[in-house]
Design a protein around this motif. Structure first.
Motif, short mmCIF file in Angstrom:
data_model
loop_
_atom_site.label_atom_id
_atom_site.label_comp_id
_atom_site.label_asym_id
_atom_site.label_seq_id
_atom_site.Cartn_x
_atom_site.Cartn_y
_atom_site.Cartn_z
N ILE A 24 16.12 -16.97 -42.05
CA ILE A 24 16.34 -18.02 -42.32
C ILE A 24 17.41 -17.71 -43.25
CG2 ILE A 24 16.26 -20.23 -43.70
CD1 ILE A 24 14.27 -19.50 -42.17
N PRO A 25 19.26 -18.20 -43.08
CA PRO A 25 20.07 -18.07 -43.26
C PRO A 25 20.46 -18.88 -44.78
CG PRO A 25 20.90 -19.58 -41.38
CD PRO A 25 19.13 -19.44 -41.89
N PHE A 26 19.68 -19.54 -45.35
CA PHE A 26 19.76 -21.00 -46.45
C PHE A 26 19.54 -19.79 -47.39
CE2 PHE A 26 17.66 -23.29 -43.19
CZ PHE A 26 18.78 -24.20 -43.00
N TRP A 27 19.21 -19.29 -48.06
CA TRP A 27 19.97 -18.09 -49.18
C TRP A 27 21.31 -17.94 -49.55
CZ3 TRP A 27 21.60 -13.29 -48.41
CH2 TRP A 27 22.03 -12.16 -47.66
N ILE A 28 21.86 -17.90 -48.18
CA ILE A 28 23.28 -17.98 -48.50
C ILE A 28 24.52 -18.93 -48.39
CG2 ILE A 28 25.52 -17.26 -46.76
CD1 ILE A 28 23.90 -15.91 -44.44
N PHE A 29 24.20 -19.92 -48.57
CA PHE A 29 24.54 -21.09 -49.39
C PHE A 29 24.16 -21.81 -50.76
CE2 PHE A 29 24.28 -21.21 -44.35
CZ PHE A 29 25.18 -21.49 -44.63
N ALA A 49 32.67 -22.96 -46.21
CA ALA A 49 33.55 -21.95 -45.46
C ALA A 49 31.87 -20.58 -44.81
CB ALA A 49 34.19 -21.09 -46.92
N GLN A 50 31.01 -20.83 -45.46
CA GLN A 50 29.59 -20.02 -44.83
C GLN A 50 29.42 -20.97 -43.14
OE1 GLN A 50 29.16 -17.44 -46.37
NE2 GLN A 50 31.26 -17.73 -47.36
N ARG A 51 29.97 -21.28 -43.44
CA ARG A 51 28.72 -22.62 -41.43
C ARG A 51 28.58 -21.31 -40.18
NH1 ARG A 51 33.72 -25.30 -41.77
NH2 ARG A 51 34.34 -25.24 -40.04
N LYS A 52 29.84 -20.50 -40.84
CA LYS A 52 30.05 -19.92 -39.54
C LYS A 52 28.90 -19.04 -38.82
CE LYS A 52 33.17 -16.72 -41.88
NZ LYS A 52 33.73 -18.32 -43.18
N VAL A 53 28.10 -18.28 -40.13
CA VAL A 53 26.74 -18.29 -40.09
C VAL A 53 25.35 -18.52 -39.04
CG1 VAL A 53 27.44 -16.31 -41.44
CG2 VAL A 53 26.10 -17.98 -42.00
N SER A 115 21.55 -29.29 -37.04
CA SER A 115 21.67 -30.50 -37.96
C SER A 115 22.95 -30.17 -39.18
CB SER A 115 20.94 -31.19 -38.41
OG SER A 115 19.60 -30.34 -39.24
N SER A 116 21.85 -29.15 -39.62
CA SER A 116 23.26 -28.57 -40.99
C SER A 116 25.23 -27.60 -40.27
CB SER A 116 22.48 -27.19 -41.28
OG SER A 116 21.47 -26.85 -41.91
N TYR A 119 26.23 -30.97 -39.41
CA TYR A 119 27.21 -32.08 -40.95
C TYR A 119 28.23 -31.04 -41.56
CZ TYR A 119 27.15 -33.51 -45.46
OH TYR A 119 26.82 -34.46 -46.56
N LEU A 120 27.91 -29.38 -41.86
CA LEU A 120 28.91 -28.80 -42.76
C LEU A 120 30.39 -28.99 -42.46
CD1 LEU A 120 26.43 -25.91 -43.98
CD2 LEU A 120 28.49 -28.33 -45.18
N THR A 121 30.17 -28.84 -40.33
CA THR A 121 31.39 -29.56 -39.64
C THR A 121 32.02 -30.48 -39.81
OG1 THR A 121 30.36 -27.41 -38.37
CG2 THR A 121 32.52 -28.60 -37.35
N TYR A 122 31.76 -31.41 -39.56
CA TYR A 122 32.02 -32.53 -39.30
C TYR A 122 32.66 -33.81 -40.46
CZ TYR A 122 32.03 -30.88 -34.62
OH TYR A 122 31.97 -30.88 -33.01
N VAL A 123 31.25 -33.42 -41.21
CA VAL A 123 31.63 -34.51 -42.23
C VAL A 123 32.69 -33.62 -43.54
CG1 VAL A 123 29.96 -35.88 -44.52
CG2 VAL A 123 29.30 -35.27 -42.09
#
Length: 125
Positions: A24-29, A49-53, A115-116, A119-123
């Motif tokens: 789960i990558p949510f520890w990065i955010f 900036a971190q959404r690329k992972v 969806s995350s 969201y981070l890409t287009y909003v």
């Protein structure tokens, strides 16, 4: 608690945390819903900036979903091929249900990660 079990419990805790971070990558955010307005804006920009992972983790979970689906197919074929009610049939049924639950969980994780990412890409805030 005996003195010898403390290092063992600590190692198990670190290993479980490591496996969780691999899955789960949510520890990065960062949490963009708390703090002052400036902190929330900075955290949101950091998250963008971190959404690329996220696509890497989505594909990892697609692989997990595919493997659990194939395991479920294999076990259901095993259950239909044997007509006798034996211990092997019961174990295959339990493992097939477990694989189905794992498949459903991985589909939910894929939906949340996708969806995350969208969201981070287009909003933009």
């Amino acid at each position: 608690m005996p003195e010898n079990t403390q290092p063992l419990l600590k190692r198990i805790s670190f290993r479980l945390q490591y496996v969780w971070r691999l899955a789960i990558p949510f520890w990065i955010f960062r949490d963009a819903g708390r703090g002052s307005m400036e902190q929330r804006i900075a955290n949101y920009r950091y998250n963008r900036a971190q959404r690329k992972v996220l696509p890497f983790y989505v594909w990892k979970w697609v692989g997990i979903a595919f493997c659990t689906l194939q395991l479920m197919r294999l076990l259901s074929d095993r259950m239909t091929s044997t007509t006798e009610q034996s211990t092997g049939h019961l174990c295959a049924a339990l493992f097939c249900m477990s694989a189905g639950i794992g498949f459903a969980f991985s589909c939910i994780v894929i939906a949340v990660l996708s969806s995350s990412y969208l969201y981070l890409t287009y909003v933009k805030r």
